[in-house]
Design a protein around this motif. Sequence first.
Motif, PDB file in Angstrom:
ATOM      1  N   ILE B  16     111.461  -9.883  -9.941  1.00 16.87           N
ATOM      2  CA  ILE B  16     111.874 -11.406  -9.763  1.00 16.87           C
ATOM      3  C   ILE B  16     111.039 -12.092 -10.489  1.00 16.87           C
ATOM      4  CG2 ILE B  16     111.979 -12.892  -7.551  1.00 16.87           C
ATOM      5  CD1 ILE B  16     111.884 -10.685  -5.735  1.00 16.87           C
ATOM      6  N   MET B  17     111.829 -12.905 -11.436  1.00 14.07           N
ATOM      7  CA  MET B  17     111.212 -13.578 -12.375  1.00 14.07           C
ATOM      8  C   MET B  17     111.709 -14.881 -12.499  1.00 14.07           C
ATOM      9  SD  MET B  17     109.853 -12.150 -16.096  1.00 14.07           S
ATOM     10  CE  MET B  17     109.246 -13.218 -17.332  1.00 14.07           C
ATOM     11  N   GLY B  18     110.990 -16.069 -12.357  1.00 16.77           N
ATOM     12  CA  GLY B  18     111.467 -17.232 -12.595  1.00 16.77           C
ATOM     13  C   GLY B  18     112.294 -17.699 -11.263  1.00 16.77           C
ATOM     14  N   SER B  19     112.064 -16.946 -10.453  1.00 16.85           N
ATOM     15  CA  SER B  19     112.839 -17.214  -8.772  1.00 16.85           C
ATOM     16  C   SER B  19     111.732 -16.964  -7.723  1.00 16.85           C
ATOM     17  CB  SER B  19     113.850 -16.169  -8.668  1.00 16.85           C
ATOM     18  OG  SER B  19     113.913 -16.212  -7.463  1.00 16.85           O
ATOM     19  N   ASN B  20     111.983 -17.821  -7.066  1.00 16.65           N
ATOM     20  CA  ASN B  20     110.881 -17.700  -5.484  1.00 16.65           C
ATOM     21  C   ASN B  20     112.013 -17.182  -4.647  1.00 16.65           C
ATOM     22  OD1 ASN B  20     109.265 -17.792  -3.597  1.00 16.65           O
ATOM     23  ND2 ASN B  20     108.606 -19.900  -3.891  1.00 16.65           N
ATOM     24  N   ALA B  21     112.487 -15.846  -4.625  1.00 14.92           N
ATOM     25  CA  ALA B  21     113.742 -15.372  -3.889  1.00 14.92           C
ATOM     26  C   ALA B  21     113.253 -15.515  -2.514  1.00 14.92           C
ATOM     27  CB  ALA B  21     114.116 -14.078  -4.378  1.00 14.92           C
ATOM     28  N   ALA B  22     112.171 -15.145  -2.046  1.00 16.29           N
ATOM     29  CA  ALA B  22     111.863 -15.276  -0.567  1.00 16.29           C
ATOM     30  C   ALA B  22     112.112 -16.513   0.121  1.00 16.29           C
ATOM     31  CB  ALA B  22     110.434 -14.485  -0.305  1.00 16.29           C
ATOM     32  N   GLU B  23     111.533 -17.342  -0.660  1.00 19.70           N
ATOM     33  CA  GLU B  23     111.658 -18.731  -0.326  1.00 19.70           C
ATOM     34  C   GLU B  23     112.892 -19.497  -0.224  1.00 19.70           C
ATOM     35  OE1 GLU B  23     108.187 -21.423  -0.672  1.00 19.70           O
ATOM     36  OE2 GLU B  23     106.932 -19.723  -1.268  1.00 19.70           O
ATOM     37  N   ASN B  24     113.483 -19.265  -1.431  1.00 21.02           N
ATOM     38  CA  ASN B  24     114.604 -20.206  -1.657  1.00 21.02           C
ATOM     39  C   ASN B  24     116.121 -19.363  -1.521  1.00 21.02           C
ATOM     40  OD1 ASN B  24     113.160 -22.416  -2.205  1.00 21.02           O
ATOM     41  ND2 ASN B  24     112.733 -21.632  -4.315  1.00 21.02           N
ATOM     42  N   HIS B  25     115.812 -18.172  -1.266  1.00 13.62           N
ATOM     43  CA  HIS B  25     116.935 -17.441  -1.103  1.00 13.62           C
ATOM     44  C   HIS B  25     116.856 -16.143   0.002  1.00 13.62           C
ATOM     45  CE1 HIS B  25     117.651 -18.801  -5.241  1.00 13.62           C
ATOM     46  NE2 HIS B  25     118.659 -19.074  -4.915  1.00 13.62           N
ATOM     47  N   PRO B  26     116.388 -16.636   1.202  1.00 16.85           N
ATOM     48  CA  PRO B  26     115.732 -15.600   2.164  1.00 16.85           C
ATOM     49  C   PRO B  26     116.760 -14.453   2.379  1.00 16.85           C
ATOM     50  CG  PRO B  26     115.736 -18.107   2.946  1.00 16.85           C
ATOM     51  CD  PRO B  26     116.447 -18.176   1.838  1.00 16.85           C
ATOM     52  N   ILE B  27     117.841 -14.702   1.895  1.00 19.39           N
ATOM     53  CA  ILE B  27     118.796 -13.411   2.482  1.00 19.39           C
ATOM     54  C   ILE B  27     118.534 -12.344   1.467  1.00 19.39           C
ATOM     55  CG2 ILE B  27     120.949 -14.018   1.439  1.00 19.39           C
ATOM     56  CD1 ILE B  27     120.554 -12.918   5.030  1.00 19.39           C
ATOM     57  N   SER B  28     118.122 -12.747   0.229  1.00 14.58           N
ATOM     58  CA  SER B  28     117.981 -11.555  -0.640  1.00 14.58           C
ATOM     59  C   SER B  28     117.093 -10.661  -0.089  1.00 14.58           C
ATOM     60  CB  SER B  28     117.065 -12.268  -1.873  1.00 14.58           C
ATOM     61  OG  SER B  28     116.079 -12.864  -1.614  1.00 14.58           O
ATOM     62  N   PHE B  29     115.910 -11.131   0.787  1.00 17.03           N
ATOM     63  CA  PHE B  29     114.835  -9.990   1.270  1.00 17.03           C
ATOM     64  C   PHE B  29     115.446  -9.151   2.343  1.00 17.03           C
ATOM     65  CE2 PHE B  29     110.792  -9.905  -0.970  1.00 17.03           C
ATOM     66  CZ  PHE B  29     110.840 -10.656  -1.782  1.00 17.03           C
ATOM     67  N   LYS B  30     116.459  -9.401   2.928  1.00 19.58           N
ATOM     68  CA  LYS B  30     117.045  -8.583   3.884  1.00 19.58           C
ATOM     69  C   LYS B  30     117.383  -7.504   3.000  1.00 19.58           C
ATOM     70  CE  LYS B  30     121.289  -8.031   6.432  1.00 19.58           C
ATOM     71  NZ  LYS B  30     121.105  -7.789   8.121  1.00 19.58           N
ATOM     72  N   TRP B  31     117.915  -7.601   1.987  1.00 24.18           N
ATOM     73  CA  TRP B  31     118.456  -6.262   1.248  1.00 24.18           C
ATOM     74  C   TRP B  31     117.429  -5.758   0.320  1.00 24.18           C
ATOM     75  CZ3 TRP B  31     122.560  -5.070   3.324  1.00 24.18           C
ATOM     76  CH2 TRP B  31     123.589  -6.221   4.039  1.00 24.18           C
ATOM     77  N   LEU B  32     116.379  -6.506  -0.132  1.00 22.29           N
ATOM     78  CA  LEU B  32     115.323  -5.911  -1.067  1.00 22.29           C
ATOM     79  C   LEU B  32     114.651  -4.948   0.016  1.00 22.29           C
ATOM     80  CD1 LEU B  32     114.658  -8.939  -3.449  1.00 22.29           C
ATOM     81  CD2 LEU B  32     115.524  -6.839  -3.845  1.00 22.29           C
ATOM     82  N   THR B  33     114.277  -5.577   1.196  1.00 22.93           N
ATOM     83  CA  THR B  33     113.587  -4.968   2.237  1.00 22.93           C
ATOM     84  C   THR B  33     114.290  -3.727   2.539  1.00 22.93           C
ATOM     85  OG1 THR B  33     112.864  -6.934   3.412  1.00 22.93           O
ATOM     86  CG2 THR B  33     112.462  -4.976   4.488  1.00 22.93           C
ATOM     87  N   GLU B  34     115.604  -3.655   2.573  1.00 20.43           N
ATOM     88  CA  GLU B  34     116.145  -2.340   3.024  1.00 20.43           C
ATOM     89  C   GLU B  34     116.062  -1.290   1.454  1.00 20.43           C
ATOM     90  OE1 GLU B  34     120.255  -2.806   4.482  1.00 20.43           O
ATOM     91  OE2 GLU B  34     120.715  -0.663   3.860  1.00 20.43           O
ATOM     92  N   ALA B  35     116.028  -1.892   0.197  1.00 16.62           N
ATOM     93  CA  ALA B  35     115.931  -0.950  -0.588  1.00 16.62           C
ATOM     94  C   ALA B  35     114.269  -0.381  -0.706  1.00 16.62           C
ATOM     95  CB  ALA B  35     116.051  -1.940  -2.031  1.00 16.62           C
ATOM     96  N   ARG B  36     113.537  -1.254  -0.171  1.00 17.96           N
ATOM     97  CA  ARG B  36     112.180  -0.663  -0.168  1.00 17.96           C
ATOM     98  C   ARG B  36     112.054   0.343   0.833  1.00 17.96           C
ATOM     99  NH1 ARG B  36     107.461  -4.528  -1.014  1.00 17.96           N
ATOM    100  NH2 ARG B  36     108.384  -5.999   0.730  1.00 17.96           N
ATOM    101  N   ASP B  37     112.494   0.095   1.893  1.00 13.87           N
ATOM    102  CA  ASP B  37     112.475   1.046   2.899  1.00 13.87           C
ATOM    103  C   ASP B  37     113.145   2.381   2.765  1.00 13.87           C
ATOM    104  OD1 ASP B  37     111.025  -0.985   4.444  1.00 13.87           O
ATOM    105  OD2 ASP B  37     112.181  -1.136   5.951  1.00 13.87           O
ATOM    106  N   LYS B  38     114.634   2.259   2.294  1.00 18.90           N
ATOM    107  CA  LYS B  38     115.193   3.325   2.180  1.00 18.90           C
ATOM    108  C   LYS B  38     115.371   4.370   0.901  1.00 18.90           C
ATOM    109  CE  LYS B  38     118.284   2.217   6.028  1.00 18.90           C
ATOM    110  NZ  LYS B  38     119.605   1.413   6.265  1.00 18.90           N
ATOM    111  N   ARG B  39     114.987   3.414  -0.234  1.00 21.94           N
ATOM    112  CA  ARG B  39     114.893   4.028  -1.334  1.00 21.94           C
ATOM    113  C   ARG B  39     113.577   3.977  -1.977  1.00 21.94           C
ATOM    114  NH1 ARG B  39     119.679   4.280  -3.704  1.00 21.94           N
ATOM    115  NH2 ARG B  39     118.844   4.811  -5.809  1.00 21.94           N
ATOM    116  N   GLY B  40     112.485   3.308  -1.410  1.00 17.98           N
ATOM    117  CA  GLY B  40     111.348   3.392  -1.609  1.00 17.98           C
ATOM    118  C   GLY B  40     111.072   2.459  -2.882  1.00 17.98           C
ATOM    119  N   ALA B  41     112.024   1.368  -3.033  1.00 23.90           N
ATOM    120  CA  ALA B  41     112.240   0.469  -4.321  1.00 23.90           C
ATOM    121  C   ALA B  41     110.949  -0.207  -4.298  1.00 23.90           C
ATOM    122  CB  ALA B  41     113.224  -0.395  -4.033  1.00 23.90           C
ATOM    123  N   LYS B  42     110.469  -0.595  -5.641  1.00 25.27           N
ATOM    124  CA  LYS B  42     109.315  -1.538  -5.846  1.00 25.27           C
ATOM    125  C   LYS B  42     109.886  -2.880  -6.078  1.00 25.27           C
ATOM    126  CE  LYS B  42     105.866   1.445  -5.675  1.00 25.27           C
ATOM    127  NZ  LYS B  42     106.132   1.866  -4.398  1.00 25.27           N
TER     128      LYS B  42
END
Lengths: 267, 804
Positions: B16-42
Amino acid sequence: MANLTNLYDVSKCTACRGCQVACKDWNQLPAVIEPFRGNYQTHEDTNADTYTIIKFIEHEDDPAEDVTWNFIKYQCMHCLDPACMKVCPQGAISQTNWGAVIKDYDKCIGCQYCTYACPFEIPKYRKRDDIVTKCTLCYDRVEEGLTPACARTCPTGALQFGDRDELLERAQDRVKFLRANGFPNATIYGKLELGGLNKLYVLTDTPDKFDLPVNPKVPGQITFWQNWVQPYFGWLIPLALAGSAVSFVTTRILAGKHGEHAEGGHE
Amino acid sequence: MTNHWIDLKNTDCALIMGSNAAENHPISFKWLTEARDKRGAKIINVDPRFTRTSARSDIYAPLRSGTDIAFMGGMFKYILENKLYHEEYVKYYTNATFLVKDSFDFEDGLFSGYDPNKRSYDTNKWAFETTEDGQYVKDMTMEHPRCVLQLLKKHYERYDIDTVCKITGTPKNKYLQVIKTYAATGDPAKTGTILYAMGTTQHTVGTENVRSFAMLQLLLGNIGRAGGGVNALRGESNVQGSTDWALLFHILPGYLATPEAQKHPTLAAYNQKETPKTGYWVNKPKFLASMLKSYWIKDDPEKSYYYLPKRIDGKNYSHIAMFEAMYNKEIEGLIIWGSNPIVGGPNANKEQAALANLKWMVAVDLWQTETSEFWSYKALDRATDKDEYKIKKPKDIQTEVFFLPACNSYEKAGSVSNSGRWMQYRWQACNPVGESRADLEIAHELTLKIKELYQGSSKPQDEPITHLYWDYGHGAHPDLDKIAQEINGFEVINGKPGAQVANFTKLKDDGTTACGNWIYSGCYPAVTGKPEDYLARRRDNRDVPYEGTKPIGSYLNWSWCWPINRRIIYNRCSATPEGKPWVEDLASIFWNGEKWVGNDIPDFGATKAPSDPGGTDAFIMRPEGVGCIYSKCNEGPFPEHYEPWESPVANILNSQSFNPVVVEWEPDKRGTPDKYPIIGTTYRVSEHWQSGVMTRMQPWLAELMPDVFVEMSEELAKEKGIRNGDNVIIMSTRGDIKAVACVTKRFKPHNVHGKHVHQIGVLWHFGFNGYATGDPANRLTPHIGDGNTMIPEYKAWLCDVRRA
Ligand code: SF4
C-alpha cells in the motif's frame, strides 16, 4: 439462555469509527462537537450522548522501532456481575437473560450512584433529562433478532456479535495466532475480569497499553454499600430523594477515588 | 483496478503506497484482513507518516513525499540483480525481450530526443527495432545489451540502496525489509498486489509513479492474476464510472481520444491516425462510429463526426488550464456540477479569484458549497492579511450565480461503477428533499429546453442540437432502462433502434449499430421486460466455482463489470504460456484443450490455443500483445526520479530541477527552501469526504473530525515552539491558512542527504460552511500538474509554519 456478547478484536480495527456513528444513529443521540485537541479521539471519555468512543493511544517504547498506534473501542462492559445494578436505589438497572445490562429511564432518578460504582466509569449523567445513560448492547435490536448497531456496521470484522462461549473460543484462537505473529503480549480481556464481562476484547498488547484497568475492581465502599447498607438501611433512600445533606455526604463518600463527577442530580 | 475489492483476499502480499487504504477505503481492510488471516499475507505500507493503515500493516516504511520513483527504482535494481523476477512471465508476457533502436539514449536525467524549448520529446527516438516486414525484433535470452531487460538494468544501476535511502529518507533496514518481502511475490506460486491512490498520482511525476508500479508488477508476474494487479483505489464511489464516461478533456466515452481540429478534420483522418495496426484497438472505428450513431441516429457517422466538438490542436483543457483561462478572462460562464474547487482545487485563492472573473456560474450541488458562495463575506475571510490574488469585497464581484439543488444517491436510482469496474445498480430509497432533483433529470431537462430553443431551425450549424437523438421517454424523469439500452448498444435500422447487440464484438463501423460507450456494451444485451435485463441489477451473491476449481471471489452473477463482465483484466496471464494456472488454488482462466475456461471471462480469444500464433499475446489491447516494461510516457520510456516542482533538496541522480516535460504556469509562485523549508502535503481522513460538502454538513461526522488540523513531528513542533492543540499558521507562496496542530510521534523528520527535512500534512476537507469549518488547505497548494495528465501536485510543495 446463553450469553450473547460482542467480541472486539483490536488487531482488525482500523478506527474508522463507523461504530461510533452507528451507535448515535440507532440511539438517536445528538452530536457533541468538541474542538480538536491534538488527538483523533472525539472526546476524552464517553458522555451522556456518546455511549461509545474509539480511543487513540500512541506509544513509543523504542525510538528505533515503529511507533504503535493503538485503537480501542470503549463503552459499557456489561459486567456479568454488575455493580451498578446493585447500587441503584430505584432498581432502574437490570440484566437481560442474555447478559445485557440495561436501564429503565422511567425509573432512573439521576442520583448517579451507578456512576461511582462502575469500575470503568462508564455511566454518565445527562442533565437535560436528569438520568444516567450508557450503552445498552442494543438490547432493543438484539431482542428483535438483529445484531447491535456497532457490530452491524463494522467493515473489517473487528466487531462481532454472538454466543459468548463461542466467541471466547474464537478469541483464544486469535490470541494464539497473534502471539505467534509478532504480538507476544496478545491477550483476552473480559474473560475473567470482575468475574467476566459481557464484552470480550482481543488485545495485541497488555491492557494498560489500551488504557484499560489491568485489574479492575469495584470500589470497596461500593461492596460495603451493596452488601450491608442497602439491604438494611433502605430508609436512606427517601432521605436522599429529598435532596438532603445525607445524600450530599453519601455522594462525596462514594466518590472515593473517582474524583469529580457531573454536577446536578435531584435538586 | 485491474482486479477488484474482493480479490484482495487472494493476495500473499499487499504493498500500500500512496494510499491510506484503511482510512479512505475502509472496505479494503475487510479483504486484506482475510488475506492475512487465511493466507498469512503480509501488508506493507509506505507513507510519509504513520497512518491508520500503517497501524494495521506488518511493515511500515516512511518515505519523503515525491520520491516514489527513487523508491521503486531501487526495488527494480535489487530484483534484477538478484534475479527475483518471474522469468517465464517476463519473457512471454512483457516487452522485456524486445530490442530498442540505438537512437535511444539517456544522459543526466534526459532521454534522447528532448527539445528544451518545447519541453517535450521526439518519442520516435525510443522506437523498437523491427524487421522489414514490421515484426518486432526480440532476444528471448534477454541478454542483448539493447533488449528492454538490459536497458532497464542499466537505467536503474544508479539506484543503489544507499543512494535511494538518501533521497527518500527511508531507513535502510526498513527499505530492505520492504524489497525482500515484496520481491518474494516474484515466485510463480505467489502473488502481490499494489494499492495506490492520490498519494501516487498527485505529483508532477504522477503518471510515471503509476508506471513504475505497473513495471514492478510485470517483473514479478503479478498482473492478470488473482491476488495481484495494479489497483487504483478510487476516492469517490463513481470515479471509475466518470472516467469511463469522459470526465477528462482528452477522452471521449470509452477512452477514445478527443478529436483535434487540425489533426483530425474528418472521421477518416481520425480513424487513420488513431487506429493501431494490431491489437484489439484495431476495432476503434467501430466504437467511434457506434458512439456517433447513439448521439445522432439519423446521420451517417462521416457527417455526424463534424458535429463533435474538436479541441484546438495541442491545447490543454484540464483543471488548472481552465482556471488559468478563467483567471485571464478567456472563459465567461461555468457550470460547476458536484465540484467545489475553492476547497478542492489547487491554489484555491487563485481559483476563487478566477470565479470572480466569470459573468455567470451555475452551481449544481446538494448544499450551498463554498464554491457556490465564493462571493460571500465568509468566503473572503482570511487567516492573515496576505492577499496574493486581490480578492475583492462581495460588492465588487459581478458574477451572476445560479444554484440548482441536486438530490443525493439515496434519493435517486441509477448505477455507479466502483474501483473494480463493477457497474452496480442502486435503487431509490426515499424521495428527494424539497426541490432537489437527480443530476440526470437536471441534464435531461436542460437538454430538452435547449432542443426546444433550436426547434425548427434549418441552419446547418444548429444540426448538432436539432439532430441530437434524445429518446428517453416522456416527462421530467428519463427512463433509466432506455438509457442503459443505448449504452449497451443496438442495431440501427432506417434511423431507428433495432435489436440490442450482445456486446461490443458486434459493433460495426458502417452506421448500422449505435452504442453509447463500447466498454459498457454487454450490460443490457436483450430486452425481455425483466428488471435483470439490465445486468447491473443482478444480485446473486453465490461464488460458484468452475468445475474442479476453488472459488476465487469472482461472483460473476453479481451486478456486471466492464469489459464483458471480466473481473480481472489481462487474465490470460493467470495461466502459464501453455495455458495452465500458475497456482491451482487460484485458477482464474485456463486452457482445457479446446477453449479457455475457469472462474472469469477470458480476456483473450475464447478458442485461441496457447500454441496458436499470438497464443501468448496476453495483453490484447496492446499492439505488441505484451505488457510494457518499456513504454512511451511523455517523460520517457523508463521513470526517472525528478524532484517535485518545489523541493527542499537538489536531485542527486541528475541535474534536472524538476520533471522536464511539465508546463510551468506560475514560475513566480515557485517557493524556495530558504523561505519555505518544510514539505507540505494534503490528505483525507475516514470521517470526511472529499471537499467535505457531504460530511461537514452532518453533525455526527462533524463531531468525529471537527477542525482542520496539521500533523507534524515532535521535533518540528519543538523547533517552532508549537504545542499539541495550538492554533498555527501555515504559509506558502500562494497563501496562508490557520489550522490546529496535531503534534505526533507518527510523523518523523526525514533523513535526506544526511540532514533533517521536515514534512507536515494538512487535511483538505475544510471550508467555511457546515458544522465543521476551517480554512481550505488548498490555498497553499501550487498550480502545477503532472507531465501527462496535468493532475495537480497536491502532495509535495513547500511551506512554513508558525504559532498563530
Ligand atoms: S466500525 Fe469496526 S473497524 Fe471501524 S472503528 Fe468500529 S470497531 Fe473499528
